[in-house]
Design a protein around this motif. Structure first.
Motif, PDB file in Angstrom:
ATOM      1  N   ASP A 205      -7.584  -7.615   7.412  1.00 42.06           N
ATOM      2  CA  ASP A 205      -8.152  -6.403   7.888  1.00 42.06           C
ATOM      3  C   ASP A 205      -7.713  -5.698   8.910  1.00 42.06           C
ATOM      4  OD1 ASP A 205     -10.105  -6.711   5.571  1.00 42.06           O
ATOM      5  OD2 ASP A 205     -11.802  -7.430   7.238  1.00 42.06           O
TER       6      ASP A 205
ATOM      7  N   LEU B  61     -12.011  -0.078   9.848  1.00 43.01           N
ATOM      8  CA  LEU B  61     -12.292  -0.375   8.428  1.00 43.01           C
ATOM      9  C   LEU B  61     -13.756   0.654   7.973  1.00 43.01           C
ATOM     10  CD1 LEU B  61     -12.410  -4.202   8.234  1.00 43.01           C
ATOM     11  CD2 LEU B  61     -11.155  -2.665   7.012  1.00 43.01           C
TER      12      LEU B  61
ATOM     13  N   LEU C 241     -11.879  -1.660  -0.438  1.00 42.95           N
ATOM     14  CA  LEU C 241     -11.702  -2.513   0.201  1.00 42.95           C
ATOM     15  C   LEU C 241     -11.374  -3.940  -0.368  1.00 42.95           C
ATOM     16  CD1 LEU C 241     -14.378  -2.345   2.994  1.00 42.95           C
ATOM     17  CD2 LEU C 241     -12.057  -2.084   3.523  1.00 42.95           C
TER      18      LEU C 241
ATOM     19  N   ARG D 136      -7.682  -5.563  -0.009  1.00 43.19           N
ATOM     20  CA  ARG D 136      -7.698  -6.755   0.641  1.00 43.19           C
ATOM     21  C   ARG D 136      -6.944  -7.688  -0.156  1.00 43.19           C
ATOM     22  NH1 ARG D 136     -13.866  -6.593   2.791  1.00 43.19           N
ATOM     23  NH2 ARG D 136     -13.505  -6.152   4.992  1.00 43.19           N
TER      24      ARG D 136
END
Length: 468
Positions: A83, A94, A102, A106
């Motif tokens: 992150d 974020l 996301l 990630r």
């Protein structure tokens, strides 16, 4: 055959998205989709990652099981650092990155930094394709731009942490919450804390428990070689083999019940101090059976009674016992109100805890732990210790075990118990243990193994009841 278009030619109309949605997913894309699903569900719930991962594995080609586990558990281990990179590369917090993007982002960042089996350009393109199926073309373009920026320098030192607080800096660099880093710095100092953080981010090796009565480790290793499984003797636990290649769960030795899968630290913790022949043992909160099986592996003539409050977990222990051809007496009982009285040479109680010694195996736990939860678990643990104590015979042992390395869940619980029970005292372990186990005695009655390269972390405290 549909021609693959580069990302710069993406259209923004609904027709483009329909065409892309109709294209069949590659095997690797299916794994990424499954990994994203498991990651999202795990972070959105309090359930273990295995709750969702096990179901995903059942729907996945067995040849892709290793990759799916790696993507999920690796991303969970490195979540905070990932992150940090995403925020730096995107220029956005974020909270301003679309939620649907996301998980693909990630997972892709984890691949770029920590996996080399998929080329960087392929990891980026697959993440873009995945994003396109979840959002509009603008979102896919955002993913493309961010990941290409990251792919130019996929090294940890290329994304520095500009943070003055040492705990926060270590927390970001090693992907742990500030709470745990601060606690460990106070308790263990900087050098040992960094060692713990480093160990927690390494993939966990598979350990097997062999049984002394069946010849121990050597014949088991020979059996596994026949099934293309390579193992070597572990350093710490006397009945442990570490798997170096192959899958022992598909072996004939597994089907015959020749071993039990159990972390090396857990095996060793169960036999601190070593059991005596023909001991009468009560294992409290025993399911799914690891402590009982490790005790029987070391002393096959021990008489073991195993209790647990959960019928489902006891059923699992019964299945495990049947496969291993072991016959402990199983009993459903509340550890705080056991139906026994001072008849056991050794009572082993596995306390509820935060699990901070097993974060490499359960990385999702570190994003859920709070100071209030540690205090709650410590209070619950105290009631189990008090309930187990009355089952110890005069002169017998009360062995308190956790997979936590937090003093509040270990030393503080036992100290509070000793204040109320003058008939118990800490037992000196120096004469009971030999190296290397003896190297981990920290104080009278206190044995602790911190997480390290090859194993989890456990704490064991041994108390002895007065003889008269």
């Amino acid at each position: 055959m549909t021609r693959r278009r580069p990302i710069r030619n993406l259209g923004s109309g609904p027709g483009w998205r329909r065409r892309r949605a109709e294209a069949p997913l590659t095997a690797h894309a299916k794994v990424r989709e499954s990994a994203a699903f498991v990651l999202e569900r795990t972070l959105d719930s309090r359930a273990p990652a295995s709750t969702f991962l096990d179901g995903a594995l059942e729907r996945c080609d067995p040849r892709d099981h290793g990759l799916l586990r790696e993507l999920v558990l690796g991303t969970l281990r490195w979540l905070r650092f990932i992150d940090h990179v995403l925020v730096s590369a995107s220029g956005r917090p974020l909270s301003r990155i679309q939620r649907a993007l996301l998980a693909p982002l990630r997972i892709a960042v984890y691949q770029l930094f920590f996996l080399d089996r998929v080329p960087a350009h392929a990891a980026v393109n697959e993440a873009v394709e995945q994003a396109a199926g979840r959002t509009h073309a603008g979102g896919a373009s955002f993913v493309n731009g961010v990941l290409r920026r990251i792919a130019r320098s996929p090294r940890r030192d290329a994304w520095p942490v500009e943070e003055g607080d040492p705990a926060v800096r270590l927390g970001i660099l090693h992907s742990h919450p500030d709470l745990l880093v601060e606690r460990w710095l106070r308790t263990y100092g900087e050098k040992r804390t960094i060692a713990i953080l480093t160990a927690n981010n390494r993939p966990k090796p598979l350990h097997l428990l062999a049984f002394r009565e069946r010849g121990g480790r050597a014949p088991l290793a020979e059996q596994l070689i026949d099934d293309d499984v390579g193992v070597e003797p572990s350093v710490l636990a006397p009945h442990c083999l570490t798997v170096r290649w192959g899958n022992p769960l598909f072996s004939e030795a597994y089907r015959r019940g020749a071993f039990y899968v159990q972390d090396e630290a857990s095996q060793l913790a169960a036999i601190v101090p070593p059991p005596a022949p023909r001991e009468r043992v009560l294992d409290v909160a025993a399911a799914p059976g690891g402590k009982t099986f490790a005790l029987l592996a070391d002393q096959p003539d021990a008489y073991c009674v195993a209790t647990d409050l959960s019928l489902e977990r006891l059923h699992t222990m019964r299945r495990n016992s049947a496969r291993l051809a072991l016959a402990p007496l199983l009993c459903a009982a509340d550890g705080a109100a056991l139906p026994f009285r001072d008849g056991f040479d050794r009572v082993v109680v596995d306390l509820p805890c935060s699990g901070t010694g097993t974060l490499r195996k359960h990385p999702e736990l570190k994003w859920r732990i709070s100071a209030a939860e540690i205090d709650r678990l410590a209070e619950q643990a105290g009631s189990l210790v008090r309930g187990a104590a009355d089952c110890v015979r005069p002169g017998g042992l009360l062995v308190v075990v956790t997979c936590s390395i937090e003093p509040e869940e270990n030393e503080d619980v036992v100290s509070a118990f000793l204040e109320s029970r003058s008939d118990f005292d800490l037992r000196d372990l120096s004469a009971d243990l030999r190296r290397p186990a003896a190297d981990h005695v920290e104080a009278s009655g206190l044995w602790r193994l911190l997480p390290a390269e090859g194993h989890d972390g456990f704490t064991v405290q041994t108390l002895q009841r007065a003889a008269g």
